[in-house]
Scaffold this motif. Structure first.
Motif, short mmCIF file in Angstrom:
data_model
loop_
_atom_site.label_atom_id
_atom_site.label_comp_id
_atom_site.label_asym_id
_atom_site.label_seq_id
_atom_site.Cartn_x
_atom_site.Cartn_y
_atom_site.Cartn_z
N THR A 18 0.84 -1.13 -0.03
CA THR A 18 -0.02 -0.07 -0.08
C THR A 18 0.82 1.30 0.05
O THR A 18 1.54 1.47 0.99
N PRO A 19 0.87 1.97 -1.16
CA PRO A 19 0.27 1.64 -2.32
C PRO A 19 1.29 0.75 -3.08
O PRO A 19 2.31 0.37 -2.97
N GLY A 20 0.67 -0.10 -4.25
CA GLY A 20 1.31 -1.09 -4.94
C GLY A 20 1.35 -0.54 -6.29
O GLY A 20 0.18 -0.15 -6.74
N LEU A 21 2.09 -1.34 -7.13
CA LEU A 21 2.13 -1.08 -8.69
C LEU A 21 1.08 -1.71 -9.08
O LEU A 21 0.77 -1.64 -10.41
N LEU A 22 0.74 -2.90 -8.67
CA LEU A 22 -0.42 -3.78 -9.39
C LEU A 22 -1.78 -3.46 -8.57
O LEU A 22 -1.97 -4.52 -7.70
#
Length: 349
Positions: free
Chosen positions: A169-173
């Protein structure tokens, strides 16, 4: 088990009998039946593999047994780690996108074994010894698939993997979930020292529970795509199986070259001599021998399921990290080099 997937029961009880040869016969029988079932499915829409990076790797791990018999000369070989992008229809007809072995190699450098290797190597040699060819975002961009379109990621096992960049969090996916065998997940949460050598510390820390989908046994994700439990290299190891226009492809790191699944056909004299002398049908990738007998059975399962290519004569098992020639480590025993593969056309949601 989530209702999104179908359980595959072809190998239920196959490893339970006391006699290893009985297990082997049961594994072959199950693999032959599953092969016929998956060949009746239509091909996946799209499957393409991408070179990510090279990894220096001891030859005595890569070709367990052969090296110990002094039939291999190189001290080190190079493994070329790849990611596969697969698009398929689930059982309700929805387009799905799966990434197989999307490595975050920067974070993965914290894996104890490779961290110590890097510390022993002069920094000016790092890029030469472990060159990078693609990142996961670059691979997705090259086929026009947005990170938000990825539904699932999965790994044959979680050695060296740190998933926080993808699923944190946040993630790229942002919409992806991890598909992982329940035993692999349990292992990661309570490793013994000999296992911890190969796992990236804290690789799952902070990832929300709803982003992780554990499964048991073997499962079919949709038309022409399955994850088959192939224990041995790790207890929770699984192999990717997908239908293409000319048959089935299987991918895992149980072995590291085409020779690993067909040693009698190897063009390398040492591997072929070892197979003839011992009767070995397969050559294990043995950096962690959590279960060598199970790994042997699993590799026979993989090659039976995949079948043999009519074009090059080797099994249609594609190593997820392939032993490949490199000027720094000459003499890599590779009779057939798969390289990057591609099937079909990417679809965009």
């Amino acid at each position: 088990m989530t209702d999104e997937f179908a359980s595959l029961n072809h190998f239920n009880g196959a490893r339970d009998t006391p006699m290893p040869q009985d297990r082997l016969r049961a594994i072959r029988h199950g693999a032959e039946a599953l092969r016929e079932q998956l060949l009746d499915d239509p091909p996946v829409h799209f499957a393409r593999s991408f070179d990510l990076l090279r990894i220096p790797y001891p030859a005595w791990f890569a070709f367990t047994g052969v090296y110990s018999q002094q039939l291999l000369k190189p001290h080190m070989v190079h493994l070329l780690a790849r990611m596969a992008v697969v698009q398929y229809d689930d059982f309700e007809g929805r387009l799905r996108t799966l990434l197989f072995t999307p490595a975050d190699f920067e974070a993965g450098n914290e894996t104890p074994y490779f961290k110590r290797l890097a510390e022993k190597t002069p920094k000016f040699l790092h890029k030469a010894i472990a060159p990078v060819y693609n990142t996961v975002p670059q691979a997705l961009a090259s086929c026009g698939i947005s990170p938000a379109q990825v539904d699932y990621i999965t790994y044959d096992h979680l050695h060296t993997q740190d998933l926080r960049r993808w699923l944190g969090t946040p993630g790229l996916l942002p919409n992806a979930r991890l598909l992982v065998h329940r035993q692999e997940l349990a292992s990661v949460r309570g490793l013994l020292p000999v296992q911890a050598e190969w796992y990236c510390p804290h690789g799952l820390d902070g990832i929300a529970a709803e982003r992780i989908v554990p499964f048991d046994g073997s499962i079919q994700l949709g038309r022409g795509l399955a994850l088959v439990h192939t224990p041995g290299h790790t207890e929770g190891n699984h192999s990717l199986v997908y239908r293409t226009g000319d048959g089935l492809r299987v991918s895992s790191e149980n072995g590291v070259s085409a020779d690993s699944w067909a040693p009698l056909s190897s063009r390398h004299d040492g591997i072929r001599r070892y197979a003839k002398a011992t009767g070995a049908e397969v050559i294990l990738n043995g950096n962690t021998q959590e279960g060598s007998t199970d790994q042997y059975l699993s590799m026979v399962l993989e090659r039976t399921l995949a079948g043999t290519s009519s074009s090059h004569g080797f099994s249609n098992v594609v190593p997820s990290a392939e032993c490949s020639p490199h000027w720094l480590f000459p003499g890599a025993p590779t009779s057939h080099l798969w390289g990057e593969t591609s099937f079909g056309t990417p679809l965009h949601a």
